[in-house]
Design a protein around this motif. Structure first.
Motif, PDB file in Angstrom:
ATOM      1  N   ASP A  18       0.724  -1.269  -0.118  1.00 40.87           N
ATOM      2  CA  ASP A  18       0.033  -0.018   0.216  1.00 40.87           C
ATOM      3  C   ASP A  18       0.893   1.109   0.064  1.00 40.87           C
ATOM      4  O   ASP A  18       0.415   2.413   0.580  1.00 40.87           O
ATOM      5  CB  ASP A  18      -1.083   0.074   1.417  1.00 40.87           C
ATOM      6  N   ALA A  19       2.245   1.055  -0.464  1.00 38.31           N
ATOM      7  CA  ALA A  19       3.003   2.249  -0.304  1.00 38.31           C
ATOM      8  C   ALA A  19       2.519   3.442  -0.979  1.00 38.31           C
ATOM      9  O   ALA A  19       2.526   4.813  -0.308  1.00 38.31           O
ATOM     10  CB  ALA A  19       4.303   1.978  -0.788  1.00 38.31           C
ATOM     11  N   VAL A  20       2.115   3.658  -2.158  1.00 34.43           N
ATOM     12  CA  VAL A  20       1.403   4.637  -2.910  1.00 34.43           C
ATOM     13  C   VAL A  20       0.252   5.363  -2.288  1.00 34.43           C
ATOM     14  O   VAL A  20       0.172   6.506  -2.052  1.00 34.43           O
ATOM     15  CB  VAL A  20       1.188   4.258  -4.311  1.00 34.43           C
ATOM     16  N   ARG A  21      -0.628   4.236  -1.746  1.00 34.95           N
ATOM     17  CA  ARG A  21      -1.699   4.905  -0.805  1.00 34.95           C
ATOM     18  C   ARG A  21      -1.483   5.379   0.149  1.00 34.95           C
ATOM     19  O   ARG A  21      -1.738   6.507   0.735  1.00 34.95           O
ATOM     20  CB  ARG A  21      -2.871   3.639  -0.787  1.00 34.95           C
ATOM     21  N   ASN A  22      -0.478   4.861   0.883  1.00 31.59           N
ATOM     22  CA  ASN A  22       0.288   5.529   2.285  1.00 31.59           C
ATOM     23  C   ASN A  22       0.608   6.752   1.959  1.00 31.59           C
ATOM     24  O   ASN A  22       0.529   7.772   2.631  1.00 31.59           O
ATOM     25  CB  ASN A  22       1.267   4.452   2.805  1.00 31.59           C
ATOM     26  N   PHE A  23       1.463   6.964   0.936  1.00 33.59           N
ATOM     27  CA  PHE A  23       2.054   8.423   0.455  1.00 33.59           C
ATOM     28  C   PHE A  23       1.003   9.150   0.223  1.00 33.59           C
ATOM     29  O   PHE A  23       1.378  10.573   0.737  1.00 33.59           O
ATOM     30  CB  PHE A  23       2.853   7.828  -0.719  1.00 33.59           C
ATOM     31  N   LYS A  24       0.017   8.956  -0.669  1.00 32.91           N
ATOM     32  CA  LYS A  24      -1.022  10.025  -0.947  1.00 32.91           C
ATOM     33  C   LYS A  24      -1.873  10.417   0.683  1.00 32.91           C
ATOM     34  O   LYS A  24      -2.037  11.653   0.628  1.00 32.91           O
ATOM     35  CB  LYS A  24      -2.170   9.434  -1.973  1.00 32.91           C
ATOM     36  N   ARG A  25      -1.883   9.545   1.237  1.00 32.86           N
ATOM     37  CA  ARG A  25      -2.678   9.724   2.756  1.00 32.86           C
ATOM     38  C   ARG A  25      -1.911  10.536   3.369  1.00 32.86           C
ATOM     39  O   ARG A  25      -2.362  11.513   4.060  1.00 32.86           O
ATOM     40  CB  ARG A  25      -2.745   8.285   3.404  1.00 32.86           C
ATOM     41  N   ALA A  26      -0.531  10.652   3.467  1.00 29.71           N
ATOM     42  CA  ALA A  26       0.526  11.170   4.397  1.00 29.71           C
ATOM     43  C   ALA A  26       0.347  12.578   3.799  1.00 29.71           C
ATOM     44  O   ALA A  26       0.611  13.741   4.577  1.00 29.71           O
ATOM     45  CB  ALA A  26       1.867  10.871   4.081  1.00 29.71           C
ATOM     46  N   TRP A  27       0.091  13.075   2.415  1.00 31.29           N
ATOM     47  CA  TRP A  27       0.022  14.217   1.897  1.00 31.29           C
ATOM     48  C   TRP A  27      -1.691  15.016   2.018  1.00 31.29           C
ATOM     49  O   TRP A  27      -1.776  16.039   1.814  1.00 31.29           O
ATOM     50  CB  TRP A  27       0.591  14.438   0.574  1.00 31.29           C
ATOM     51  N   THR A  28      -2.472  14.075   2.316  1.00 36.10           N
ATOM     52  CA  THR A  28      -3.897  14.687   2.199  1.00 36.10           C
ATOM     53  C   THR A  28      -4.566  14.620   3.638  1.00 36.10           C
ATOM     54  O   THR A  28      -5.482  14.948   3.887  1.00 36.10           O
ATOM     55  CB  THR A  28      -4.715  13.789   1.168  1.00 36.10           C
ATOM     56  N   GLN A  29      -4.132  13.702   4.516  1.00 36.00           N
ATOM     57  CA  GLN A  29      -4.711  13.792   5.961  1.00 36.00           C
ATOM     58  C   GLN A  29      -3.463  14.335   7.051  1.00 36.00           C
ATOM     59  O   GLN A  29      -2.238  14.145   6.650  1.00 36.00           O
ATOM     60  CB  GLN A  29      -4.898  12.353   6.288  1.00 36.00           C
ATOM     61  N   SER A  30      -3.997  14.795   8.025  1.00 37.74           N
ATOM     62  CA  SER A  30      -3.107  15.517   9.017  1.00 37.74           C
ATOM     63  C   SER A  30      -2.369  14.320   9.715  1.00 37.74           C
ATOM     64  O   SER A  30      -2.544  13.232   9.788  1.00 37.74           O
ATOM     65  CB  SER A  30      -3.802  16.221  10.066  1.00 37.74           C
ATOM     66  N   PRO A  31      -1.191  14.913  10.370  1.00 39.24           N
ATOM     67  CA  PRO A  31      -0.351  13.807  11.102  1.00 39.24           C
ATOM     68  C   PRO A  31      -0.852  13.139  12.321  1.00 39.24           C
ATOM     69  O   PRO A  31      -1.824  13.623  12.778  1.00 39.24           O
ATOM     70  CB  PRO A  31       0.865  14.865  11.584  1.00 39.24           C
ATOM     71  N   VAL A  32      -0.427  12.094  12.480  1.00 39.14           N
ATOM     72  CA  VAL A  32      -0.919  11.272  14.005  1.00 39.14           C
ATOM     73  C   VAL A  32       0.011  11.494  14.860  1.00 39.14           C
ATOM     74  O   VAL A  32       1.165  11.376  14.650  1.00 39.14           O
ATOM     75  CB  VAL A  32      -1.321   9.973  13.215  1.00 39.14           C
ATOM     76  N   TRP A  33      -0.591  11.039  16.221  1.00 39.20           N
ATOM     77  CA  TRP A  33       0.142  10.695  17.204  1.00 39.20           C
ATOM     78  C   TRP A  33       0.849   9.508  17.326  1.00 39.20           C
ATOM     79  O   TRP A  33      -0.073   8.448  17.191  1.00 39.20           O
ATOM     80  CB  TRP A  33      -0.614  10.914  18.482  1.00 39.20           C
ATOM     81  N   ALA A  85       5.280   4.316   4.329  1.00 34.68           N
ATOM     82  CA  ALA A  85       4.991   3.318   5.150  1.00 34.68           C
ATOM     83  C   ALA A  85       4.079   3.652   6.116  1.00 34.68           C
ATOM     84  O   ALA A  85       3.044   2.891   6.648  1.00 34.68           O
ATOM     85  CB  ALA A  85       6.062   2.789   5.816  1.00 34.68           C
ATOM     86  N   GLU A  86       4.025   5.205   6.573  1.00 33.53           N
ATOM     87  CA  GLU A  86       2.879   5.510   7.655  1.00 33.53           C
ATOM     88  C   GLU A  86       2.837   6.875   7.496  1.00 33.53           C
ATOM     89  O   GLU A  86       3.726   7.709   6.809  1.00 33.53           O
ATOM     90  CB  GLU A  86       3.572   5.153   8.751  1.00 33.53           C
ATOM     91  N   ARG A  87       1.870   7.412   8.148  1.00 34.09           N
ATOM     92  CA  ARG A  87       1.475   8.919   8.007  1.00 34.09           C
ATOM     93  C   ARG A  87       2.513   9.713   8.996  1.00 34.09           C
ATOM     94  O   ARG A  87       3.012   9.145   9.935  1.00 34.09           O
ATOM     95  CB  ARG A  87      -0.041   9.091   8.657  1.00 34.09           C
ATOM     96  N   PRO A  88       2.776  10.946   8.613  1.00 35.42           N
ATOM     97  CA  PRO A  88       3.774  11.664   9.534  1.00 35.42           C
ATOM     98  C   PRO A  88       3.298  11.719  10.808  1.00 35.42           C
ATOM     99  O   PRO A  88       2.016  11.706  11.135  1.00 35.42           O
ATOM    100  CB  PRO A  88       3.711  13.019   8.712  1.00 35.42           C
ATOM    101  N   SER A  89       4.299  11.701  11.713  1.00 30.52           N
ATOM    102  CA  SER A  89       4.181  11.544  13.307  1.00 30.52           C
ATOM    103  C   SER A  89       4.298  12.847  13.676  1.00 30.52           C
ATOM    104  O   SER A  89       5.087  13.807  13.512  1.00 30.52           O
ATOM    105  CB  SER A  89       5.186  10.632  13.866  1.00 30.52           C
ATOM    106  N   ILE A  90       3.259  13.270  14.471  1.00 28.42           N
ATOM    107  CA  ILE A  90       3.353  14.639  15.380  1.00 28.42           C
ATOM    108  C   ILE A  90       4.503  14.824  16.344  1.00 28.42           C
ATOM    109  O   ILE A  90       5.143  15.669  16.171  1.00 28.42           O
ATOM    110  CB  ILE A  90       1.847  14.887  15.936  1.00 28.42           C
ATOM    111  N   GLN A  91       4.823  13.779  16.871  1.00 24.36           N
ATOM    112  CA  GLN A  91       5.975  13.682  17.688  1.00 24.36           C
ATOM    113  C   GLN A  91       7.396  13.835  17.136  1.00 24.36           C
ATOM    114  O   GLN A  91       8.285  14.856  17.519  1.00 24.36           O
ATOM    115  CB  GLN A  91       6.081  12.297  18.425  1.00 24.36           C
ATOM    116  N   ASP A  92       7.269  13.234  15.831  1.00 20.55           N
ATOM    117  CA  ASP A  92       8.499  13.290  15.082  1.00 20.55           C
ATOM    118  C   ASP A  92       8.897  14.556  14.640  1.00 20.55           C
ATOM    119  O   ASP A  92       9.892  15.269  14.358  1.00 20.55           O
ATOM    120  CB  ASP A  92       8.594  12.038  13.926  1.00 20.55           C
ATOM    121  N   LEU A  93       7.575  15.237  14.088  1.00 18.22           N
ATOM    122  CA  LEU A  93       7.778  16.321  13.365  1.00 18.22           C
ATOM    123  C   LEU A  93       8.273  17.540  14.602  1.00 18.22           C
ATOM    124  O   LEU A  93       8.801  18.586  14.112  1.00 18.22           O
ATOM    125  CB  LEU A  93       6.536  16.895  12.889  1.00 18.22           C
TER     126      LEU A  93
END
Length: 149
Positions: A18-33, A85-93
């Motif tokens: 699901d790498a392509v879907r994950n990548f699109k989701r990272a850019w269209t949804q807000s970061p997660v905890w 692989a995953e949505r951006p992380s609030i903590q990491d940012l």
């Protein structure tokens, strides 16, 4: 990270399907905890941020320039390679560049103190661990070359 077990990365087993879907989701949804282990978020990420910070700081950049570089590098990682692989992380940012810059400046100052009288073998080993960017950019010479802007 790809070689690490999912118990460490917290990635889904078949993230690559699901790498392509994950990548699109990272850019269209807000970061997660994220649910990464405490040591990953609060030791590993600040250490990575300190390395980003010292890539420039060890070449004579200002604290602000080095901090901004750390912010940009952390953001590129979260929205680039890791986004497959995953949505951006609030903590990491936030933790990576902020805690990383504090840790980076402390390691930079410690490196400069050790440099004053030349590095002993133990100090060289310490610098390789706490400030590898300094060792890569400068070796163990007594002075940092000042960049020309």
């Amino acid at each position: 990270l790809i070689a690490l077990p999912t118990s460490v990365t917290k990635w889904e087993e078949d993230w690559h399907k699901d790498a392509v879907r994950n990548f699109k989701r990272a850019w269209t949804q807000s970061p997660v905890w994220d649910k990464d282990d405490w040591a990953i978020n609060y030791i590993g990420h600040p250490y990575a941020g300190a390395i980003y910070y010292n890539v420039l700081r060890s070449q004579g950049a200002t604290r602000l320039q080095s901090f901004l570089f750390s912010v940009v590098q952390s953001t590129i990682w979260e929205y680039g390679p890791e986004a497959f692989a995953e949505r951006p992380s609030i903590q990491d940012l936030f933790i990576t560049p902020i805690a990383g810059s504090v840790l980076g400046e402390l390691s930079h100052m410690a490196t400069l103190r050790m440099r004053r009288n030349g590095f002993t073998f133990a100090e060289k080993a310490a610098v390789i661990l706490i400030n590898p960017a300094y060792a890569i950019n400068n070796g163990f010479k007594p002075k940092i070359k000042k960049p020309r802007y």
